[in-house]
Design a protein around this motif. Sequence first.
Motif, PDB file in Angstrom:
ATOM      1  N   GLU A   1     -15.617 -31.245 -23.272  1.00 51.28           N
ATOM      2  CA  GLU A   1     -16.334 -30.041 -22.820  1.00 51.28           C
ATOM      3  C   GLU A   1     -17.166 -29.433 -23.954  1.00 51.28           C
ATOM      4  O   GLU A   1     -18.284 -28.979 -23.737  1.00 51.28           O
ATOM      5  CB  GLU A   1     -15.339 -29.010 -22.295  1.00 51.28           C
ATOM      6  CG  GLU A   1     -15.983 -27.789 -21.699  1.00 51.28           C
ATOM      7  CD  GLU A   1     -14.954 -26.835 -21.138  1.00 51.28           C
ATOM      8  OE1 GLU A   1     -14.934 -25.679 -21.599  1.00 51.28           O
ATOM      9  OE2 GLU A   1     -14.169 -27.254 -20.281  1.00 51.28           O
TER      10      GLU A   1
ATOM     11  N   HIS B   1     -19.840 -32.770 -25.098  1.00 51.09           N
ATOM     12  CA  HIS B   1     -20.636 -33.477 -24.097  1.00 51.09           C
ATOM     13  C   HIS B   1     -20.675 -32.698 -22.777  1.00 51.09           C
ATOM     14  O   HIS B   1     -20.307 -33.238 -21.735  1.00 51.09           O
ATOM     15  CB  HIS B   1     -20.063 -34.874 -23.840  1.00 51.09           C
ATOM     16  CG  HIS B   1     -19.810 -35.667 -25.078  1.00 51.09           C
ATOM     17  ND1 HIS B   1     -20.810 -36.230 -25.828  1.00 51.09           N
ATOM     18  CD2 HIS B   1     -18.653 -35.982 -25.721  1.00 51.09           C
ATOM     19  CE1 HIS B   1     -20.283 -36.865 -26.864  1.00 51.09           C
ATOM     20  NE2 HIS B   1     -18.982 -36.722 -26.825  1.00 51.09           N
ATOM     21  N   PRO B   2     -21.122 -31.455 -22.792  1.00 48.75           N
ATOM     22  CA  PRO B   2     -21.046 -30.636 -21.567  1.00 48.75           C
ATOM     23  C   PRO B   2     -21.898 -31.178 -20.412  1.00 48.75           C
ATOM     24  O   PRO B   2     -21.618 -30.866 -19.255  1.00 48.75           O
ATOM     25  CB  PRO B   2     -21.543 -29.262 -22.019  1.00 48.75           C
ATOM     26  CG  PRO B   2     -22.373 -29.536 -23.222  1.00 48.75           C
ATOM     27  CD  PRO B   2     -21.753 -30.739 -23.888  1.00 48.75           C
ATOM     28  N   GLU B   3     -22.877 -32.001 -20.716  1.00 50.51           N
ATOM     29  CA  GLU B   3     -23.762 -32.509 -19.673  1.00 50.51           C
ATOM     30  C   GLU B   3     -23.193 -33.749 -18.970  1.00 50.51           C
ATOM     31  O   GLU B   3     -23.709 -34.168 -17.940  1.00 50.51           O
ATOM     32  CB  GLU B   3     -25.143 -32.841 -20.263  1.00 50.51           C
ATOM     33  CG  GLU B   3     -25.199 -34.079 -21.141  1.00 50.51           C
ATOM     34  CD  GLU B   3     -24.627 -33.905 -22.547  1.00 50.51           C
ATOM     35  OE1 GLU B   3     -24.605 -34.893 -23.282  1.00 50.51           O
ATOM     36  OE2 GLU B   3     -24.201 -32.794 -22.924  1.00 50.51           O
ATOM     37  N   LEU B   4     -22.104 -34.311 -19.499  1.00 48.19           N
ATOM     38  CA  LEU B   4     -21.519 -35.527 -18.934  1.00 48.19           C
ATOM     39  C   LEU B   4     -20.239 -35.227 -18.166  1.00 48.19           C
ATOM     40  O   LEU B   4     -19.587 -34.214 -18.392  1.00 48.19           O
ATOM     41  CB  LEU B   4     -21.219 -36.533 -20.051  1.00 48.19           C
ATOM     42  CG  LEU B   4     -22.414 -37.001 -20.875  1.00 48.19           C
ATOM     43  CD1 LEU B   4     -21.947 -37.896 -22.008  1.00 48.19           C
ATOM     44  CD2 LEU B   4     -23.418 -37.721 -19.998  1.00 48.19           C
ATOM     45  N   GLU B   5     -19.874 -36.146 -17.292  1.00 40.50           N
ATOM     46  CA  GLU B   5     -18.641 -36.041 -16.503  1.00 40.50           C
ATOM     47  C   GLU B   5     -17.509 -36.740 -17.266  1.00 40.50           C
ATOM     48  O   GLU B   5     -17.644 -37.901 -17.639  1.00 40.50           O
ATOM     49  CB  GLU B   5     -18.848 -36.723 -15.149  1.00 40.50           C
ATOM     50  CG  GLU B   5     -17.698 -36.611 -14.198  1.00 40.50           C
ATOM     51  CD  GLU B   5     -17.600 -35.236 -13.568  1.00 40.50           C
ATOM     52  OE1 GLU B   5     -16.489 -34.856 -13.172  1.00 40.50           O
ATOM     53  OE2 GLU B   5     -18.624 -34.548 -13.479  1.00 40.50           O
TER      54      GLU B   5
END
Length: 63
Positions: free
Chosen positions: A32, A35-39
């Motif tokens: 989180e 890499h907030p843009e990734l799942e």
Amino acid sequence: MGTLGQAGRYLGQSLRLMVGLPDYEAYLNHFERTHPELEPMSYEAFFRERQEARYGGRAGKCC
């Protein structure tokens, strides 16, 4: 109680790492933050990936 609770979490994390259980919560926190843009991976995918990294596909074999 905050310091005692934090100490308990650290102890639990250390014990899990000593017996080889990966820490999914730490992974999610790191993911989180960095890499907030990734799942993130599901727990099952995370566990399989950590097992593969640890045993290199040798799971269930002696040597």
